[in-house]
Design a protein around this motif. Sequence first.
Motif, PDB file in Angstrom:
ATOM      1  N   MET A 141     -45.346 -39.495  62.461  1.00  0.00           N
ATOM      2  CA  MET A 141     -46.169 -38.647  61.278  1.00  0.00           C
ATOM      3  C   MET A 141     -46.292 -37.348  61.482  1.00  0.00           C
ATOM      4  SD  MET A 141     -48.421 -41.805  59.661  1.00  0.00           S
ATOM      5  CE  MET A 141     -49.147 -40.706  58.307  1.00  0.00           C
ATOM      6  N   ILE A 142     -47.049 -36.576  62.498  1.00  0.00           N
ATOM      7  CA  ILE A 142     -47.231 -35.574  62.910  1.00  0.00           C
ATOM      8  C   ILE A 142     -45.987 -34.783  63.089  1.00  0.00           C
ATOM      9  CG2 ILE A 142     -48.345 -34.266  64.601  1.00  0.00           C
ATOM     10  CD1 ILE A 142     -50.577 -36.221  64.849  1.00  0.00           C
ATOM     11  N   GLY A 148     -49.033 -31.878  57.797  1.00  0.00           N
ATOM     12  CA  GLY A 148     -49.077 -30.357  57.716  1.00  0.00           C
ATOM     13  C   GLY A 148     -49.405 -29.700  58.916  1.00  0.00           C
ATOM     14  N   THR A 149     -50.048 -28.711  58.638  1.00  0.00           N
ATOM     15  CA  THR A 149     -50.388 -27.903  59.991  1.00  0.00           C
ATOM     16  C   THR A 149     -51.774 -28.666  60.697  1.00  0.00           C
ATOM     17  OG1 THR A 149     -49.782 -25.948  58.974  1.00  0.00           O
ATOM     18  CG2 THR A 149     -51.395 -25.599  60.980  1.00  0.00           C
ATOM     19  N   ILE A 150     -51.441 -28.832  61.888  1.00  0.00           N
ATOM     20  CA  ILE A 150     -52.654 -29.562  62.638  1.00  0.00           C
ATOM     21  C   ILE A 150     -53.898 -28.553  62.761  1.00  0.00           C
ATOM     22  CG2 ILE A 150     -53.167 -30.957  64.356  1.00  0.00           C
ATOM     23  CD1 ILE A 150     -51.371 -32.258  62.633  1.00  0.00           C
ATOM     24  N   TYR A 151     -55.076 -29.162  62.592  1.00  0.00           N
ATOM     25  CA  TYR A 151     -56.307 -28.196  62.695  1.00  0.00           C
ATOM     26  C   TYR A 151     -57.022 -28.678  63.803  1.00  0.00           C
ATOM     27  CZ  TYR A 151     -55.424 -26.252  57.873  1.00  0.00           C
ATOM     28  OH  TYR A 151     -54.986 -25.621  56.982  1.00  0.00           O
ATOM     29  N   LEU A 191     -57.306 -37.608  76.520  1.00  0.00           N
ATOM     30  CA  LEU A 191     -56.698 -36.449  76.653  1.00  0.00           C
ATOM     31  C   LEU A 191     -55.202 -36.615  76.603  1.00  0.00           C
ATOM     32  CD1 LEU A 191     -58.964 -34.754  79.479  1.00  0.00           C
ATOM     33  CD2 LEU A 191     -58.770 -34.330  77.062  1.00  0.00           C
ATOM     34  N   ASP A 192     -54.407 -37.616  77.305  1.00  0.00           N
ATOM     35  CA  ASP A 192     -53.076 -37.715  77.344  1.00  0.00           C
ATOM     36  C   ASP A 192     -52.668 -38.078  75.962  1.00  0.00           C
ATOM     37  OD1 ASP A 192     -50.373 -38.450  78.617  1.00  0.00           O
ATOM     38  OD2 ASP A 192     -50.877 -40.318  77.536  1.00  0.00           O
ATOM     39  N   LEU A 193     -53.143 -39.074  75.220  1.00  0.00           N
ATOM     40  CA  LEU A 193     -53.160 -39.253  73.881  1.00  0.00           C
ATOM     41  C   LEU A 193     -52.915 -38.328  72.841  1.00  0.00           C
ATOM     42  CD1 LEU A 193     -52.216 -41.870  72.180  1.00  0.00           C
ATOM     43  CD2 LEU A 193     -54.674 -42.242  71.835  1.00  0.00           C
ATOM     44  N   ALA A 194     -54.278 -37.312  73.045  1.00  0.00           N
ATOM     45  CA  ALA A 194     -54.552 -36.324  72.110  1.00  0.00           C
ATOM     46  C   ALA A 194     -53.025 -35.196  72.163  1.00  0.00           C
ATOM     47  CB  ALA A 194     -55.572 -35.505  72.448  1.00  0.00           C
ATOM     48  N   GLN A 195     -52.674 -35.025  73.418  1.00  0.00           N
ATOM     49  CA  GLN A 195     -51.654 -34.188  73.538  1.00  0.00           C
ATOM     50  C   GLN A 195     -50.363 -34.884  73.246  1.00  0.00           C
ATOM     51  OE1 GLN A 195     -52.283 -31.565  77.448  1.00  0.00           O
ATOM     52  NE2 GLN A 195     -53.257 -33.526  77.734  1.00  0.00           N
ATOM     53  N   PHE A 196     -50.188 -36.089  73.524  1.00  0.00           N
ATOM     54  CA  PHE A 196     -48.898 -36.935  73.051  1.00  0.00           C
ATOM     55  C   PHE A 196     -48.847 -36.856  71.618  1.00  0.00           C
ATOM     56  CE2 PHE A 196     -47.146 -41.030  71.753  1.00  0.00           C
ATOM     57  CZ  PHE A 196     -45.892 -40.837  72.369  1.00  0.00           C
ATOM     58  N   LEU A 197     -50.021 -37.063  70.746  1.00  0.00           N
ATOM     59  CA  LEU A 197     -49.887 -37.167  69.430  1.00  0.00           C
ATOM     60  C   LEU A 197     -49.253 -35.916  68.828  1.00  0.00           C
ATOM     61  CD1 LEU A 197     -52.908 -39.578  68.452  1.00  0.00           C
ATOM     62  CD2 LEU A 197     -50.519 -40.109  68.748  1.00  0.00           C
ATOM     63  N   THR A 198     -50.334 -34.781  69.492  1.00  0.00           N
ATOM     64  CA  THR A 198     -50.035 -33.451  68.468  1.00  0.00           C
ATOM     65  C   THR A 198     -48.985 -32.681  69.129  1.00  0.00           C
ATOM     66  OG1 THR A 198     -51.851 -32.569  70.469  1.00  0.00           O
ATOM     67  CG2 THR A 198     -52.638 -33.335  68.216  1.00  0.00           C
TER      68      THR A 198
END
Length: 387
Positions: A141-142, A148-151, A191-198
């Motif tokens: 989705m991202i 949209g723009t990720i904040y 942290l891996d997940l945050a970077q993977f998603l965004t």
Amino acid sequence: MAIGTSRIQVGVIGAGFIGPAHVESMRRLGFVDVVALAAGSQESAERKAAEMSIPKAYGSYLDLIRDPDVEVVDVASPNIHHYPAVKAALQAGKHVMCEKPLAMTSKESAELVALAGQTGLVSAVTFNMRFYPLLQQARAMIAHGDLGTIYSVHGGYWQDWLLFDTDYNWRVEAAQGGRLRVVGDLGSHWLDLAQFLTGATVTSVLAELFTFLPVRQKPEGSVEAFASVDLPRTPVAVDTEDAATVMLRLGDIRGTMQVSQMSAGRKNRPLIEVNGSSASLSWDGDRPNELWIGRRDRPNELLIKDPSLMYEEAAAIARYPPGHDEGFADTHAAIQRAFFEYIRARGSGSGAAPNFPTFVDGHRENVIADCILESAQGRRWIDVPPA
């Protein structure tokens, strides 16, 4: 090592909590045979191997690596053994999957990245959380611009198995698990997940570490993760953190992470939310088959895992139809499937990029951890160098 479409023979190093979980996940694939197990002693290895019907048992991981029948090595041992075991396996010409952290230091993990690259062998780090189907949907989705723009990205990871001063495990000791315990054990997943998603990387950190129990009662004997034992005890000073709060910059994205192994009632709860200019999404590990989607201009949604309602790339990870939940064990089977199918396709020689976390991802987490420790010690923002 070329394996092609034949069955793959694996040796597993580590017989505690996570090693048997890896064995179970590999057996679900149908083309992987676990042929050897290494543990801390010959007696322990033989007992555990018998329990899991594994034909060979070794009291030394080096003996397992030398076994000519072992084509792939799965490292699920205490952290202190990751670097030497992985290095020995690569030097022996074996593909490797390693539990996180890849190594105790970023210097060691950088060496392993270089060695894996030189040998051309397939390498992976078990950041299995990526393989929850609805987290794959969140990433899709991202990537498709639905938010949209990720904040911002925020959340954490909480457990309670080290809440009492009588709770003990080798992870408590920096010499065995590394200087960062909760950040390395739970924070590395988040942290891996945050970077993977965004799709963004962590560029700066500001951290505070907390040790609520400076003294713990160490039992006179080994204790597996999440186990309770009644043994004579000795008070010992604790040199790792019980919890941490970290502010993050991922380029223009802002984030916060809170992790703890002393959150009563939270048995194993990761949580992550991503906010964008058009929508938000939130995933809670206590309800892994639900994805909350937030809107400003129309009703919010709760997506229940259903491959027919998901992006194609996310639906491909789901193994079961709607109404059939997928959880922790399924994520391990999914990452193992991706890893072993890549080996069967002859790795990088196939021309395809890995669709699983590699040693590069594991090394990045080591580098971020170094910066988190430096930030906490210096009480200031630290820029994360490229990894």
